[in-house]
Design a protein around this motif. Structure first.
Motif, PDB file in Angstrom:
ATOM      1  N   ARG A   1       0.843  -1.100  -0.080  1.00 51.38           N
ATOM      2  CA  ARG A   1      -0.146   0.035  -0.048  1.00 51.38           C
ATOM      3  C   ARG A   1       0.731   1.200  -0.112  1.00 51.38           C
ATOM      4  O   ARG A   1       0.487   2.355  -0.449  1.00 51.38           O
ATOM      5  N   ILE A   2       1.895   1.165   0.713  1.00 53.83           N
ATOM      6  CA  ILE A   2       2.842   2.280   0.952  1.00 53.83           C
ATOM      7  C   ILE A   2       3.550   2.593  -0.567  1.00 53.83           C
ATOM      8  O   ILE A   2       3.522   3.502  -1.029  1.00 53.83           O
ATOM      9  N   GLU A   3       3.876   1.489  -1.531  1.00 52.45           N
ATOM     10  CA  GLU A   3       4.578   1.620  -2.400  1.00 52.45           C
ATOM     11  C   GLU A   3       3.544   2.200  -3.585  1.00 52.45           C
ATOM     12  O   GLU A   3       4.071   3.211  -4.348  1.00 52.45           O
ATOM     13  N   ARG A   4       2.226   1.908  -3.622  1.00 58.67           N
ATOM     14  CA  ARG A   4       1.109   2.529  -4.181  1.00 58.67           C
ATOM     15  C   ARG A   4       1.071   4.223  -4.178  1.00 58.67           C
ATOM     16  O   ARG A   4       1.158   4.792  -5.173  1.00 58.67           O
ATOM     17  N   GLY A   5       1.299   4.482  -2.795  1.00 61.81           N
ATOM     18  CA  GLY A   5       1.373   5.845  -2.937  1.00 61.81           C
ATOM     19  C   GLY A   5       2.639   6.554  -3.363  1.00 61.81           C
ATOM     20  O   GLY A   5       2.373   7.707  -3.949  1.00 61.81           O
ATOM     21  N   ARG A   6       3.663   5.888  -3.483  1.00 64.09           N
ATOM     22  CA  ARG A   6       4.960   6.332  -4.013  1.00 64.09           C
ATOM     23  C   ARG A   6       4.993   6.550  -5.441  1.00 64.09           C
ATOM     24  O   ARG A   6       5.219   7.490  -6.110  1.00 64.09           O
TER      25      ARG A   6
ATOM     26  N   ILE B   1       2.148   6.825  -7.005  1.00 63.12           N
ATOM     27  CA  ILE B   1       1.227   8.078  -7.411  1.00 63.12           C
ATOM     28  C   ILE B   1       2.018   9.250  -7.383  1.00 63.12           C
ATOM     29  O   ILE B   1       1.837  10.022  -8.433  1.00 63.12           O
ATOM     30  N   ARG B   2       2.597   9.365  -6.427  1.00 60.54           N
ATOM     31  CA  ARG B   2       3.591  10.628  -6.351  1.00 60.54           C
ATOM     32  C   ARG B   2       4.689  10.848  -7.615  1.00 60.54           C
ATOM     33  O   ARG B   2       4.722  11.711  -7.973  1.00 60.54           O
TER      34      ARG B   2
ATOM     35  N   SER C   1       4.238   9.497 -10.382  1.00 59.68           N
ATOM     36  CA  SER C   1       3.577   9.900 -11.610  1.00 59.68           C
ATOM     37  C   SER C   1       3.109  11.268 -11.579  1.00 59.68           C
ATOM     38  O   SER C   1       3.290  12.288 -12.591  1.00 59.68           O
ATOM     39  N   LEU C   2       2.760  11.887 -10.417  1.00 53.61           N
ATOM     40  CA  LEU C   2       2.580  13.292 -10.427  1.00 53.61           C
ATOM     41  C   LEU C   2       3.758  14.061 -10.689  1.00 53.61           C
ATOM     42  O   LEU C   2       3.757  15.096 -11.327  1.00 53.61           O
TER      43      LEU C   2
ATOM     44  N   ASN D   1       4.044  14.279 -14.297  1.00 56.21           N
ATOM     45  CA  ASN D   1       3.082  15.185 -14.900  1.00 56.21           C
ATOM     46  C   ASN D   1       3.321  16.529 -14.397  1.00 56.21           C
ATOM     47  O   ASN D   1       2.477  17.562 -14.776  1.00 56.21           O
TER      48      ASN D   1
END
Ligand code: NAP
Ligand code: NAP
Lengths: 303, 303
Positions: B286-291, B293-294, B296-297, B300
């Motif tokens: 779950r923590i990896e997913r947060g990273r 997304i970060r 990708s941001l 972007n």
């Protein structure tokens, strides 16, 4: 130790050994090197050869080694900056090799479980002063460190009556003050509750909302990225931190975090109920509280 | 309208009337005044005499009045920038007084409920183009506005097949592009779901955690303020916004927000369970997913 803690124009220690010179440990070494006020000699210990090479190249330690025992044998102060989950095991190797009268301290983000892990290895002739510098970035490893990381930040000490001599507590206080931090003492239990609400729960919520967004249908997910500026971005900023460190923190401060999450969930459910039943007064009251806290923070110069 | 939307060296409209020149409305007026590219004549309508005086003193409108009907009678474009909860009532006063062929648009943060509130007053001879500029600050009122608020931000349009003529949609797109924004079209329902996750849920969580902290025992609460830098502060930043605006948003996007909160709560409970049972892999995942997304941001350029 005698007057070391008062005379601020000489180094606090003769030899300081930092085990785990990652973000936190290497920042202490940078500060020590920059001002020369923490110790005359700096020793760094890491089990990772790449990190040892980096620390050496950065020139922030006089000796760099992988062997804990010789590196702590001559230290006045040994600082454990390894992840919370390995503090106990590293302490078990370090403590038997420390010289009588030396100080052991750590920088773990949680205190009750770190103290529990270290306690079985403690010796009556060394002082152990648990500490937690409340500073960090989303980066880790020795290249992430810098001398001003702790400037104007808090370092919380959780001294233990049985193992933290007054002199050792003031030496560790001086160490962090010389790193630029403000220090405060509290019990380990209180520390863990305060950190659960100010740091661990916010991180848990941030990790979770990123996961929730990631589970949405593809089209919506890509738009989450496009439109993140509207609030979501502030969550991803704190969600960018190191997974292993945070796993360790969540597991080692389990009880306080689960308690704070339970309170939070109740409050979120109450807000959901108010939205469902259009209870305007309740909603406005909760929002007002958020603004008041924000205002207090601005008055405290923290925002 | 004809070539207004293509010729970018003349004002888009002859007369633009902004109802509710608060943060959003006055920022449009500032921009219109600065570049002269939105309209030749600017009219501002507010029911608050202090705000009317401020708008006048700021010099961002040619006429300032409290009377909706005369202020919209000569407008090519009427923009409703009032809180979401009063859109319907203000539209009901404005629409009957508008001239045939004119464009109505709004800036409400939620779209389905605003459209539902405005729809009963619509006339076949005016075009209504709902929009939502995704920009804001924690301040409100005419003094909070500035010309560059929308620069490089998104403005989402949710045109309706029955009431938004193609020409009106491109005029409103041009308006926001001339404010510096990027525009995108989507359905009102999709808009509300996307905003629920990127903006409304993060705000709800931020308001809630501030309330949870505020309910703690006095000593802990004061420490929350002292130590807020560690993550909590990012939450208070977004929790500082206007209570009435957010109450309106929560009530008017109720279904999407409750759905996203329910998903989020499930995910938070799953995280709690993983912490309780020490399920390291789940936590790290779950923590990896947060990273991610970060990351990708950052790619972007949004973080
Ligand atoms: N980052 C923050 O925001 C923050 C703030 C306050 C306190 N803290 C606490 O400070 C400690 C260090 O955090 P950090 O952010 O500096 O982490 P970090 O950058 O990952 O550094 C940890 C260092 O310890 C090394 N290490 C790990 N296991 C070891 C072992 N068994 N023996 C020797 N070295 C070992 C790591 O090397 P390998 O990676 O190769 O194992 C790395 O060099 C943690 O307890 C953390 O909870 C962190
Ligand atoms: N702030 C944001 O982040 C943001 C972003 C995008 C969209 N929006 C949306 O844009 C709209 C305006 O938001 P804002 O932040 O600009 O709010 P704001 O600063 O509070 O401005 C709203 C203005 O409308 C006036 N007003 C309220 N009721 C009125 C009425 N019945 N007749 C005439 N004027 C009236 C207010 O005056 P009084 O206060 O005296 O009533 C105020 O001048 C809202 O629908 C909001 O959802 C806001």
């Amino acid at each position: 130790m005698d007057d070391r803690t008062t005379a601020s124009d000489t180094p606090l220690f003769d030899t300081l050994t930092v085990i785990g010179p990652g973000l936190i440990g290497s920042s202490v070494l940078h500060r020590a090197r920059r001002d020369g006020m923490l110790a005359r000699r700096l020793i760094a210990v890491d089990n990772n050869p790449t990190f040892r090479q980096r620390v050496w190249d950065l020139g922030i330690a006089d000796e760099v080694t992988e062997n804990v025992a010789p590196a702590v044998a001559e230290a006045d102060c040994v600082m454990l900056c390894v992840p919370v989950g390995v503090m106990g095991e590293v302490a078990a190797t370090a403590i038997p090799a420390m010289r009588p009268g030396a100080i052991l301290t750590d920088t773990g983000s949680t205190k009750v479980s770190v103290i529990d892990a270290i306690r079985p290895s403690l010796r009556p002739d060394i002082s152990y002063v648990p500490a937690h510098p409340m500073a960090g970035t989303e980066f880790s490893g020795p290249d992430a460190g810098f001398a001003t990381l702790f400037e104007n930040r808090w370092c919380l000490l959780t001294p233990l009556p049985e193992t933290s001599s007054d002199m050792a507590v003031s030496a560790v206080e001086s160490l962090w003050q010389r790193c630029g931090a403000r220090t405060k003492d509290m019990t380990p239990e209180h520390h863990d509750r305060v950190c659960a609400i100010v740091s661990h729960l916010p991180h848990l919520l941030a990790f979770t909302i990123c996961g929730t967004a990631d589970d949405l249908a593809d089209q919506t997910r890509s738009e989450v990225l496009d439109f993140a500026a509207s609030g979501f971005r502030d969550f991803t900023r704190i969600a960018a931190s190191d997974p292993i460190m945070w796993r360790d923190i969540f597991l080692s401060n389990r009880d306080a975090i689960l308690e704070m999450l339970a309170r939070f969930t109740e409050d979120a459910q109450a807000m959901a109920r108010a939205i469902r039943w259009a209870d305007s007064d309740y909603i406005v009251d909760r929002i007002e509280r958020g603004r008041q806290i924000r205002r207090s923070l601005i008055e405290n110069h923290q925002a």
